[in-house]
Design an enzyme around this catalytic site. Sequence first.
Site, PDB file in Angstrom:
ATOM      1  N   ASP A 533       0.847  -1.190   0.000  1.00 19.72           N
ATOM      2  CA  ASP A 533       0.000   0.000   0.000  1.00 19.72           C
ATOM      3  C   ASP A 533       0.880   1.237   0.000  1.00 19.72           C
ATOM      4  OD1 ASP A 533       0.581   0.765   2.839  1.00 19.72           O
ATOM      5  OD2 ASP A 533      -0.460  -1.118   3.269  1.00 19.72           O
ATOM      6  N   GLU A 613      22.479 -22.645 -17.883  1.00 16.31           N
ATOM      7  CA  GLU A 613      21.530 -21.800 -17.144  1.00 16.31           C
ATOM      8  C   GLU A 613      22.252 -20.575 -16.575  1.00 16.31           C
ATOM      9  OE1 GLU A 613      18.142 -24.799 -15.351  1.00 16.31           O
ATOM     10  OE2 GLU A 613      20.141 -24.864 -14.457  1.00 16.31           O
TER      11      GLU A 613
END
Length: 728
Positions: A533, A613
């Site tokens: 928020d 990777e």
Amino acid sequence: MSIVIDENLGLFTLHTHSSTYQIKVGPYGFVLHTYYGPRIDGEDLSYLLPRRSMSFSANPADTGSDRSFSMDSQPQEYATYGATDYRESALQVTGPDGAAYADLRYDGFECCAGKYGLEGLPALYGEGFDTLKLYLIDAHTGLRVTLLYGVLEQEDVITRAALIENRGTAPLSLDRALSLCLDFPTSDYDLYTFHGRHCRERIPQRTPLPHGKLRVDSLRGASSHQYNPFIILCDRSASEDAGCCYGASLVYSGSFLAQAEVDQAGATRLVMGIHPDTFRWSLAPGDVFTVPEVCLTFSGEGLTGLSHRLHRAFRDHLCRGKFRTARRPVLINSWEAVYFDFDSDKLVEIARSAAPLGVELLVMDDGWFGKRDDDNSGLGDWVVNEKKLKGSLAELARRVNECGLGLGIWIEPEMVSEDSDLYRAHPDWCLHIPGRAGSRSRNQLVLDMGRSDVQDYLLASISDVLRSANIAYVKWDMNRHLTEVGSAVLPAGRQGEAGHRHILGVYRLMDRLTAAFPDILFEGCSGGGGRFDAGMLYYTPQIWCSDDTDAAERLIIQYGTSFGYPISTVGSHVSVCPNHQTGRTTPLRTRGVVAMAGTFGYELDISRMSEEEKQEVSAQVALYKRNYTLINQGDYYRLSDVMAQSDYAAWLFVSPAQDRALFNFVQRYAQAASPGFRIRLKGLKPQARYRIGDTGLTLSGAALMGAGLYLPPMDGDYGAVQWEIEEI
Ligand code: GLA
């Protein structure tokens, strides 16, 4: 000055770049609202105020025989309960006579350059604001309300807050004190709300306003995963690119209410603020209560325009500290890599394998303190477990620093485990109701953060840890909601204050800790995005967006989050596959593309990755760093409606100078015989020519925005494309 005042007319007109908001002191001194919408010249719009006799809408006592004036139909700035308005009120006060009644009338104004501040509460700040203060008084009780308006012209932002003061001689009780009351004359609008649950936060929902009340709220003591304290009211026809949209974001992290009400006359009232159901505040003579801020934004250019304004306002005028602008490190977090099962050697191994790939910071998540090998014990004991770490925190930091990485740690200050030294010493420090057993959630209790002794203990013990080693980052977690919201330091008649006092205490501790350690990057968290928020962004410039790290799910969660919050605040990591939350496997490339729509980092054991990777990780980190400013300071465009389309998701970052862009695409659900995808870009210069990644294509902005790009279908689900676009 963005505020124009005509004292003779009692007219206050607030202008932003493309909006106007107007207030009128109406008949009998009531403070009325005449307009909020596209910018106008500032003429007196009070001719629009309804004057009609409505049966069963009472008339204030001083209207005499005039039946045409009722607060039940007047648009108002701060509606009160008790007199003639039956709609949802912003303020309810119980007087010494026990009656719920408040009657506010105009009592003057002040206006100045700069932004008002709110003591103890987060609020927008900075250059470019003007402030209007309107004074309202209830002559009977001496209740004085100061309505505060902050106008940030450039970003089309108007903030609102209020001070409520008892200038009388008898105590008053505040039964509700909301931040926003905003009346619109019609109801032909849709309302966006953002709902969810743990691991699925901020899912957008667009609802045509019905008659009655459409509300989202939280009674959980935190803003919550379930509903976000951010709403958008928009024209029925509003789209990403067109139409009037009004955003309202509450700068508050506790229980809240956000509601749109369509009344009997088809008018709409928006209210937003601290949830009144669990709130009551005693206001002794001389006391002042500060109502949290709400940030309003207007866009006449659709939802994208609204998001852009809010993103800039939050980035530049809400987030604070060094990391508001400084580049934040690409991090690797230990949680999904090793959970509670680590020692310093394991962490150093991860740091060592991450360093050559460009990763800059290792976060040691939960499990480093007290007795904490699972989530049943230890919270509250902010003492390094040197046995588990095989040495001090300083020693670990030194070893991680030697690998070339900074070290970060996880904390959860607001909580206590019953199996902890803190709880054994201070069982009354948690929120509780005497004589009732405390409910557990994740087997933990919530500290009474309204207590200054609790705040002081946490400040001292956490500061000791942070001072003991070279710590560059702190993840501030909060892993359960409040129950038994009672405080041992409040008398029975003031227990209704415990919830709000708790949040004020959280803010106070955050303020003190972040001020004491200005070089530490703080990231907010609450079981992922349970406290995402505007209040939290004042203390932590980034917040872990969700505990769901699955790239396919994150497409939805981050899409919803983007409506109200800037990309620079969205904590996002690449994690291992099969994903720990969903079991889904997505390509590493896709996980990288999705995590780059956020603060970007990793949350897996890099030491176990293959060479191939690792090379991919290295390329991802390099691309992210190259595009850091573009992603974090540029304009973000949603190029697809992720809720309506299941086949793909696309989004774009465009630099302020419109000379660079980053195009991102994920094929979600592969379809047989798919014709591929045509996607139009946005926000470019029509006349400029751009080079599109490694495609060999150069196209004009006009072609890219008018005709678009073509992407052939890919085999299988979740393939991704990412193109850096440059003006040539
Ligand atoms: C919460 C956070 C996670 C992790 C765990 C640790 O769930 O959201 O990222 O930090 O706590 O217990």
